[in-house]
Scaffold this active site. Structure first.
Site, PDB file in Angstrom:
ATOM      1  CE  LYS A  44      -3.365  -1.028  -0.689  1.00  0.00           C
ATOM      2  NZ  LYS A  44      -3.734  -1.390  -1.916  1.00  0.00           N
ATOM      3  CB  ALA A  45       4.297   2.082   0.017  1.00  0.00           C
ATOM      4  CG  HIS A 106       4.415  -6.277  -1.452  1.00  0.00           C
ATOM      5  ND1 HIS A 106       4.250  -4.797  -1.487  1.00  0.00           N
ATOM      6  CD2 HIS A 106       2.947  -6.639  -1.734  1.00  0.00           C
ATOM      7  CE1 HIS A 106       3.033  -4.667  -2.452  1.00  0.00           C
ATOM      8  NE2 HIS A 106       2.453  -5.536  -2.164  1.00  0.00           N
ATOM      9  CB  SER A 136      -3.386   2.865   2.189  1.00  0.00           C
ATOM     10  OG  SER A 136      -3.629   2.179   1.060  1.00  0.00           O
ATOM     11  CB  VAL A 230      -5.803   9.376 -15.724  1.00  0.00           C
ATOM     12  CG1 VAL A 230      -5.817   8.662 -17.202  1.00  0.00           C
ATOM     13  CG2 VAL A 230      -5.961  10.799 -16.066  1.00  0.00           C
ATOM     14  CE  LYS A 255     -11.228   9.316   1.979  1.00  0.00           C
ATOM     15  NZ  LYS A 255     -11.203   9.817   3.188  1.00  0.00           N
ATOM     16  N   GLY A 256      -5.785   8.253  -2.490  1.00  0.00           N
ATOM     17  CA  GLY A 256      -4.587   8.402  -3.146  1.00  0.00           C
ATOM     18  C   GLY A 256      -3.918   9.765  -2.557  1.00  0.00           C
TER      19      GLY A 256
END
Ligand code: A3P
Length: 292
Positions: A44-45, A106, A136, A230, A255-256
């Site tokens: 999630k990074a 990971h 996240s 996008v 959400k980013g």
């Protein structure tokens, strides 16, 4: 196909699930090529974001058809993933026909197959501040059926602090890779927060690390194509065809943002986290930003 939620267990000192240990021998014996590019992250990074940037940098001009036909997770295989009835990550990486191969992992640094070091492969390590990372991860585990049951937010946060997450302790992961970078020069250590702040600058830094002479115009185009909105609208990058993800629970491109942790941590949780963070990070020069 139904995927039962797996149990977490300790494996050589790191919490993992069987999906990442079932193919262990083949992972450890994986034969790297000198031009392989590894994308390494704690989950999630920003793995998918960086994978997509690299794929576009290397292949958009020569293989434009990839853009509309191959989902990003197939272009950049996940080395240690092993799912029943599917080729393993090592098989998928082994059968990639494009060169260089871009390979996702990971794994904490101590588990990276030794061939990558022997071949002096370039590794892009992307990391993210712990607070946004755990938020996240929580939402991801709610929707990802091949992850252990996340429980509620406060129990998830407790487990994160204890390192009882798939791929282990965030602290050990980011610090382990940071230390390795001090002696192995082919690691580009980058931050999710920097990517959000100035994607164009980070693309330039990547090009310079990789020795790519991508034109300004192409870099600009890539910057547009990897924008959150996008990528979220693009079926090849939003993982909408991944049948282990339940999109009725959350979104993969959720959400980013930098700072979403403020919508999740209570004041007490934040204070306790800061206390632990100080202790865990006292011996490292590594610095994160929790807002930009
Ligand atoms: P959030 O859950 O905070 O939204 P990974 O690919 O390592 O699983 O990381 C997923 C995280 O990266 C998610 O974070 C996702 O929204 C974010 N992300 C992916 N692509 C992004 C982009 N183009 N811009 C901003 N964030 C992005």
């Amino acid at each position: 196909m139904d995927h039962p939620r797996p149990e977490l267990f300790e494996f050589h000192g790191v919490s993992l699930t069987h999906y990442f240990t079932d193919n262990w021998e083949n992972v450890q014996n994986f034969k790297a090529r000198p031009d392989d590019i590894v994308v390494a992250t704690y989950p999630k990074a920003g793995t998918t974001w960086v994978s997509y940037i690299l794929d576009l940098l290397y292949f958009r001009q020569t293989h434009p058809e990839r853009e509309t036909t191959i989902p990003i997770y197939k272009r950049v295989p996940f080395l240690e993933l092993s799912m029943p009835l599917e080729p393993s990550g090592t098989d998928k990486a082994g059968t990639l026909t494009t060169s260089p191969r871009i390979i996702k992992t990971h794994l904490p640094v101590q588990f990276i197959p030794k061939s990558f070091w022997e071949q002096n492969c370039k590794i892009v390590y992307c990391t993210r501040n712990a607070k946004d990372n755990v938020v996240s991860y929580f939402h991801f585990d709610r929707m990802e059926n091949i992850q252990p049951e996340p429980g509620d937010w406060s129990s998830f946060l407790k487990r994160f602090k204890e390192g009882k997450m798939v791929f282990g302790s965030w602290f050990d992961h980011v610090c382990g890779w940071w230390e390795k970078k001090q002696t192995y020069s082919n690691i580009h250590y980058m931050f999710f927060e920097d990517l959000v702040e100035d994607t164009g600058r980070e693309i330039k830094r990547l090009c310079s690390f990789l020795g790519l002479s991508t034109s300004e115009e192409e870099k600009e185009k890539i910057k547009g194509d990897v924008h959150f909105d996008v990528m979220k609208a693009n079926r090849m990058t939003n993982l909408s065809d991944d049948d282990t993800l339940d999109f009725s629970v959350s979104q993969f491109l959720r959400k980013g943002k930098v700072g979403d942790w403020k919508n999740h941590f209570t004041v007490a949780q934040n204070e306790q986290f800061d206390e632990l963070y100080k202790q865990k990070m006292k011996n490292t020069s590594l610095q994160f930003r929790t807002e930009i």
